[in-house]
Design a protein around this motif. Sequence first.
Motif, mmCIF file in Angstrom:
data_model
loop_
_atom_site.group_PDB
_atom_site.id
_atom_site.type_symbol
_atom_site.label_atom_id
_atom_site.label_comp_id
_atom_site.label_asym_id
_atom_site.label_seq_id
_atom_site.Cartn_x
_atom_site.Cartn_y
_atom_site.Cartn_z
ATOM 1 N N THR A 34 0.797 -1.087 -0.129
ATOM 2 C CA THR A 34 0.030 -0.036 0.052
ATOM 3 C C THR A 34 0.798 1.170 0.035
ATOM 4 O O THR A 34 0.737 2.170 -0.803
ATOM 5 C CB THR A 34 -0.877 0.008 1.234
ATOM 6 O OG1 THR A 34 -1.554 -1.166 1.424
ATOM 7 C CG2 THR A 34 -1.892 1.247 1.149
ATOM 8 N N LYS A 35 1.804 1.135 0.719
ATOM 9 C CA LYS A 35 2.880 2.339 0.751
ATOM 10 C C LYS A 35 3.506 2.693 -0.267
ATOM 11 O O LYS A 35 3.715 3.670 -0.767
ATOM 12 C CB LYS A 35 3.852 2.145 2.030
ATOM 13 C CG LYS A 35 4.816 3.424 2.213
ATOM 14 C CD LYS A 35 5.644 3.198 3.308
ATOM 15 C CE LYS A 35 6.715 4.329 3.958
ATOM 16 N NZ LYS A 35 7.588 4.164 4.862
ATOM 17 N N ARG A 36 3.940 1.408 -1.252
ATOM 18 C CA ARG A 36 4.441 1.817 -2.472
ATOM 19 C C ARG A 36 3.492 2.167 -3.421
ATOM 20 O O ARG A 36 3.831 2.930 -4.423
ATOM 21 C CB ARG A 36 5.207 0.253 -2.818
ATOM 22 C CG ARG A 36 6.288 0.002 -2.422
ATOM 23 C CD ARG A 36 6.745 -1.316 -3.253
ATOM 24 N NE ARG A 36 6.111 -2.305 -3.243
ATOM 25 C CZ ARG A 36 6.343 -3.526 -2.273
ATOM 26 N NH1 ARG A 36 7.265 -3.529 -1.487
ATOM 27 N NH2 ARG A 36 5.483 -4.395 -2.422
#
Length: 79
Positions: A67-69
């Motif tokens: 999700t962060k990527r």
Amino acid sequence: MAGFYSARSSIMPPLPWPTFAPPLSGAAAPFAFAATMERFGIGTSLVLSAALGSVGIAAFVAVAMATKRTLVASPRLLN
């Protein structure tokens, strides 16, 4: 209900399976532990339970990292 809670975006298609475990898996866990304890003993059952818990934690970490990527790769999703 799975359609409402599924992850959706314009970049990635929705997953073909529900993104959450049904409540029965949590309810069945004590019975599964008791069955493995009876068959393999307490030590093996505890190691197996700890290993499965570690896999679950690793899955949450992998989802958070993915999700962060995705957010870093496409900052327009933050608007």
